[in-house]
Enzyme design. Structure first.
Site: not given
Ligand code: CTP
Length: 395
Positions: A272, A334, A316, A203, A330, A298-300, A282
């Site tokens: 994500d 979270k 953030f 991104n 969020k 994984p959502d850290i 390749k």
């Molecule tokens: N984050 C994380 N791990 C992920 C995705 C997001 O730790 N796999 C953290 C980001 O570092 C940020 C927060 O979650 O602090 C929000 O990230 P954002 O991309 O805005 O939210 P998402 O939970 O991914 O939700 P969405 O994409 O649906 O808005």
């Protein structure tokens, strides 16, 4: 504020002129001390003209013998830039055979060292061991940057940016050290999720906000661990940088380090979705349409939220619409204490910009809009509110 600027004998000595000027511009009184080798590279007259003060060049200048004690006592900060491998060795071992090394032993205030040298000299175990000793003594090491060097090599060894050194020194001199004793973990940048050995999904995050946060916390005295995805930024002075590429590497690094931290800031734009099993070869082009099946990463932040205990957790939220509602969602889902929400997709703020405009959504229910400012300023305000919030939550 009185700063002693020690200059070692390396080609980067010429950059110390820019540093001297930046310190004077920040209204500091700058006393320059040059080693004999430094004077081979730049003439003292340059620094005398920039600082308006006579440069100290030797132990046996008139008054030199007493000068080092007096100067040590009346100065707020000692910064040495460039700090050569030789100077680091002398400081680490307490050798006092010229004015600067003697002054170093007599000085009891904060010390910042900005090394610059050839990459092999920097990476040599002797230099690294000396740095370890100096760090353990509480000195601030402003790591050199990677890049082409005067010797023709490319690698670590370039003096850190003089303007950034000046900003760091200003904070040290002002002793706005309200984060001393604190450990802060910051994640920054994007992640890259490979599709095959040569391609990836990523991104537009530049990492600037996370790096500004790391720099702000370090300048206020915190020990900072910065876990960064791939970005084109140098590690801020005094920060421990852990480089990662993918979301799962970032997760592993965060899990390894977060327990040491009292404040955790998740500024990274973590991908994500990723390709769960990356082909070893390749992907070849054919005329047919292809599709990729992606799995969630994984959502850290959520995982840290479950394990955080009394640590302060700041997330953030980059949104294109419904900024505050999404940030609040969020914050709750979270288990964050604060969410820094910013609108993305506008000109002039957000991902690649040096400026930002955010709203802080706090666990207490408060909402604090921060007007557009540099990311460094925004970073400072975020920590001001974080420290206050922690006090409020403890009551
Ligand atoms: N984050 C994380 N791990 C992920 C995705 C997001 O730790 N796999 C953290 C980001 O570092 C940020 C927060 O979650 O602090 C929000 O990230 P954002 O991309 O805005 O939210 P998402 O939970 O991914 O939700 P969405 O994409 O649906 O808005």
């Amino acid at each position: 504020m009185k700063v002693i600027l020690g200059i070692g004998g390396g080609i980067a000595a010429y950059k110390a002129a820019e540093l001297a000027r930046a310190l004077v511009e920040r209204e500091m009184t700058v006393q320059v001390v040059m080693t004999r080798a430094a004077r081979e590279f730049v003439r003292p007259l340059t620094f005398a003209a920039l600082t308006g003060r006579k440069v100290i060049t030797g132990m046996f200048d008139p008054d030199g013998a007493i000068e080092h004690i007096r100067l040590a006592q009346e100065s707020d900060v000692l910064v040495v830039a460039p700090a050569t491998a030789n100077l680091l060795a002398k400081f680490a071992h307490g050798l006092a055979d010229d004015f600067l090394s003697t002054l170093y032993l007599a000085f009891t205030g904060p010390v910042a060292l900005a090394p610059a040298m050839n990459s092999n000299m920097w990476l040599h175990p002797a230099t690294q061991a000396n740095l370890e000793t100096l760090r353990a003594r509480g000195h601030h090491i402003l790591d050199p940057e990677d890049g082409p060097l005067a010797c023709g090599m490319t690698g670590p060894g370039r003096l850190a940016d003089p303007l950034r050194i000046a900003t760091f020194i200003q904070a040290l001199a002002e002793r706005r050290r309200d984060m001393e004793g604190e450990t802060v973990l910051v994640t920054a940048g994007p992640t890259q999720e490979p599709l095959d050995p040569v391609r990836f999904i990523s991104n537009r995050s530049s990492g600037k906000m996370g790096y500004a946060l790391a720099e702000a916390a370090a300048a206020r005295g915190a020990r900072v661990i910065l876990i960064s995805g791939p970005v084109r930024l140098a590690a801020p002075p005094g920060v421990t940088l852990v480089r990662v590429r993918t979301a799962s590497q970032m997760r592993a690094a965060v899990m390894e380090h977060f327990e040491q931290a009292g404040i955790i800031v998740k500024a990274a734009a973590v991908a994500d979705y990723h390709l769960a099993s990356v082909p070893a070869m390749k992907i070849k082009k054919t005329a047919a349409r292809i599709s990729l099946e992606l799995d969630p990463t994984p959502d850290i932040l959520a995982e840290v939220g479950r394990k955080k205990g009394s640590r302060l957790l700041i997330g953030f939220a980059a949104e294109t619409e419904n900024l505050v509602q999404e940030a609040r969602r969020k914050l709750e889902s979270k288990n964050c204490d604060m969410v820094v929400a910013n609108l993305v997709g506008q000109e002039g703020t957000g991902f690649e910009s040096d400026r930002n405009e955010v709203v802080l959504v706090l666990k207490t229910g408060e909402m604090v809009p921060l007007p557009a400012a540099s990311k460094r300023e925004i970073a400072g305000r975020i920590f001001d509110h974080a420290l206050r919030l922690r006090l409020a939550l403890a009551q």
